[in-house]
Design a protein around this motif. Structure first.
Motif, PDB file in Angstrom:
ATOM      1  N   GLN A 173     -11.562  14.642 -34.720  1.00 27.83           N
ATOM      2  CA  GLN A 173     -10.096  14.661 -34.731  1.00 27.83           C
ATOM      3  C   GLN A 173      -9.536  14.499 -33.320  1.00 27.83           C
ATOM      4  O   GLN A 173      -8.611  13.714 -33.094  1.00 27.83           O
ATOM      5  N   LEU A 174     -10.089  15.245 -32.363  1.00 26.60           N
ATOM      6  CA  LEU A 174      -9.600  15.148 -30.992  1.00 26.60           C
ATOM      7  C   LEU A 174      -9.916  13.781 -30.396  1.00 26.60           C
ATOM      8  O   LEU A 174      -9.092  13.187 -29.693  1.00 26.60           O
ATOM      9  N   TYR A 175     -11.113  13.267 -30.694  1.00 21.81           N
ATOM     10  CA  TYR A 175     -11.501  11.949 -30.177  1.00 21.81           C
ATOM     11  C   TYR A 175     -10.577  10.868 -30.728  1.00 21.81           C
ATOM     12  O   TYR A 175     -10.170   9.956 -30.005  1.00 21.81           O
ATOM     13  N   LYS A 176     -10.234  10.980 -32.006  1.00 20.92           N
ATOM     14  CA  LYS A 176      -9.304  10.016 -32.607  1.00 20.92           C
ATOM     15  C   LYS A 176      -7.934  10.084 -31.920  1.00 20.92           C
ATOM     16  O   LYS A 176      -7.311   9.056 -31.654  1.00 20.92           O
ATOM     17  N   SER A 177      -7.479  11.296 -31.620  1.00 16.85           N
ATOM     18  CA  SER A 177      -6.182  11.461 -30.968  1.00 16.85           C
ATOM     19  C   SER A 177      -6.177  10.835 -29.572  1.00 16.85           C
ATOM     20  O   SER A 177      -5.222  10.163 -29.189  1.00 16.85           O
ATOM     21  N   VAL A 178      -7.256  11.064 -28.823  1.00 15.14           N
ATOM     22  CA  VAL A 178      -7.352  10.491 -27.480  1.00 15.14           C
ATOM     23  C   VAL A 178      -7.452   8.972 -27.554  1.00 15.14           C
ATOM     24  O   VAL A 178      -6.828   8.250 -26.765  1.00 15.14           O
ATOM     25  N   ARG A 179      -8.219   8.472 -28.518  1.00 12.31           N
ATOM     26  CA  ARG A 179      -8.351   7.020 -28.704  1.00 12.31           C
ATOM     27  C   ARG A 179      -7.013   6.394 -29.101  1.00 12.31           C
ATOM     28  O   ARG A 179      -6.645   5.321 -28.635  1.00 12.31           O
ATOM     29  N   ASP A 180      -6.299   7.081 -29.987  1.00 11.82           N
ATOM     30  CA  ASP A 180      -4.970   6.613 -30.390  1.00 11.82           C
ATOM     31  C   ASP A 180      -4.048   6.520 -29.173  1.00 11.82           C
ATOM     32  O   ASP A 180      -3.330   5.539 -28.984  1.00 11.82           O
ATOM     33  N   SER A 181      -4.072   7.568 -28.355  1.00  7.07           N
ATOM     34  CA  SER A 181      -3.228   7.602 -27.166  1.00  7.07           C
ATOM     35  C   SER A 181      -3.614   6.507 -26.181  1.00  7.07           C
ATOM     36  O   SER A 181      -2.749   5.883 -25.551  1.00  7.07           O
TER      37      SER A 181
END
Length: 286
Positions: free
Chosen positions: A224-232
Motif C-alpha cells: 500500500q505504501l509503495y503504491k502511494s509513493v509510486r503514484d506520487s
C-alpha cells in the motif's frame, strides 16, 4: 536606444528561460512514461491484495483480530506527507501541504499530530514545527520496494508500540499527465471491508485463516505504501511536464510580444531620426 537595449535583453532572457522549460518538459515526459507504466502495472495487484485482506479480516472474530487492526482511542496521529524533492511542478506539492494542514487543524484539531516527510518539500514545510519524526526524502534516489518497505515496517512498529493510534497517508494519485488527485488513506489501524462480509466463505484455508491474515498484513501494508509513493512519483512528473509545457507557452507568447514591442520602438526611433534629418535640412534651406 537605451529602451531598445533593455527590450533586447528581455527577449534574450525570455528565450533562455523558454529553452530551459522546454528541456525540463521533455525530461519529465521521458520519466513519466516509465513511472506511469510502473504504477499502472502494480495498481491492480495492490488493490486486489488490500481487498482480499479486508475481506478476510472482516470474517475473523473480534478477539482474534490482528495487532495492526487494534482500534484504540485516537490521541496521537501520524500524517505521512508524500511530496517531491524538487519544485517547478505547479500545485503538486502545495496541494499536499494544504491537505495535511487541513487534517491537522480541522480533523485532528484535538489530537497530537506528528509528521513523516517523504519528500524534501514536506520536510521543509514541517521541520520548523519540530514534529517531523523522520525525513525519508532519500527514498526517491533509489525508488525500490525494499526501500519503501523499510519505511512501512517503521510505521508498523511505531503503531504496535503505541507511539501512534492512527496513521494516515496523504499523496497525489496519478490519473493522467494533467490531473493528479489528492488522496488521504488510512494506513493503520486496518479497517475491515464494509458491506456484506459473508462472500466467498466456502474456501478451505490452509494454513488457518488467522495465519494467512497475519502473513498478508505486513505485505499488504508495505505494498500500500509503495503504491502511494509510486503514484506520487508518477504524478510529480506529470505535474512538472504540464507546468513546464504551460511555462514554455507563456514564454513563447511573452517573447513574441516583446519582439513586437521592439519592432514598434525601433520603427519609432527610425521615424524620429528621419524627421530630425528632414527638419534639419528644411532649416538649412530656409
Amino acid at each position: 536606444m537605451a529602451n531598445l537595449k533593455e527590450i533586447r535583453n528581455r527577449i534574450s532572457s525570455v528565450s533562455s528561460t523558454m529553452q530551459i522549460t522546454s528541456a525540463m518538459k521533455m525530461v519529465s515526459a521521458a520519466k513519466l512514461k516509465k513511472a506511469q507504466d510502473a504504477i499502472t502495472a502494480m495498481r491492480p495487484y495492490a488493490d486486489k491484495l488490500t481487498e482480499l485482506l479486508q475481506s478476510l479480516s472482516a470474517t475473523l472474530d473480534a478477539d482474534s483480530g490482528s495487532k495492526f487492526a487494534d482500534q484504540r482511542e485516537v490521541k496521537k496521529v501520524l500524517l505521512v506527507a508524500i511530496t517531491s524533492n524538487r519544485g517547478l511542478a505547479g500545485a503538486f506539492n502545495s496541494n499536499i501541504i494544504k491537505e495535511v494542514n487541513r487534517l491537522a487543524s480541522e480533523t485532528y484539531a484535538n489530537q497530537e499530530v506528528s509528521y513523516l516527510a517523504i519528500g524534501k518539500k514536506a520536510n521543509d514545510a514541517y521541520k520548523k514545527t519540530n514534529k517531523v519524526i523522520a525525513n525519508k526524502s532519500d527514498v526517491f534516489d533509489d525508488l525500490t520496494f525494499e526501500n519503501v518497505a523499510d519505511i512501512a515496517q517503521m510505521l508498523m512498529d511505531k503503531f504496535v508500540e503505541g507511539e501512534f493510534d492512527k496513521i494516515e497517508i496523504v499523496y497525489n494519485k496519478f490519473k493522467n499527465a494533467a490531473t493528479q488527485i489528492v488522496m488521504t488513506e488510512q494506513f493503520l489501524p486496518i479497517t475491515p471491508m464494509e458491506g456484506d462480509s459473508t462472500v466467498n466463505l466456502d474456501y478451505i484455508f490452509e494454513p488457518s485463516k488467522i495465519e494467512i491474515v497475519e502473513q498478508l498484513i505486513p505485505k499488504s501494508l508495505k505494498t500500500q505504501l509503495y503504491k502511494s509513493v509510486r503514484d506520487s512519483f508518477a504524478s510529480e512528473h506529470g505535474a512538472r511536464m504540464t507546468a513546464m509545457h504551460k511555462a514554455t507557452d507563456n514564454a513563447t507568447e511573452l517573447r513574441d510580444q516583446l519582439k513586437l514591442t521592439y519592432n514598434k520602438a525601433r520603427q519609432a526611433a527610425i521615424t524620429n531620426e528621419i524627421l530630425e534629418i528632414v527638419g534639419g535640412a528644411e532649416a538649412l534651406n530656409n
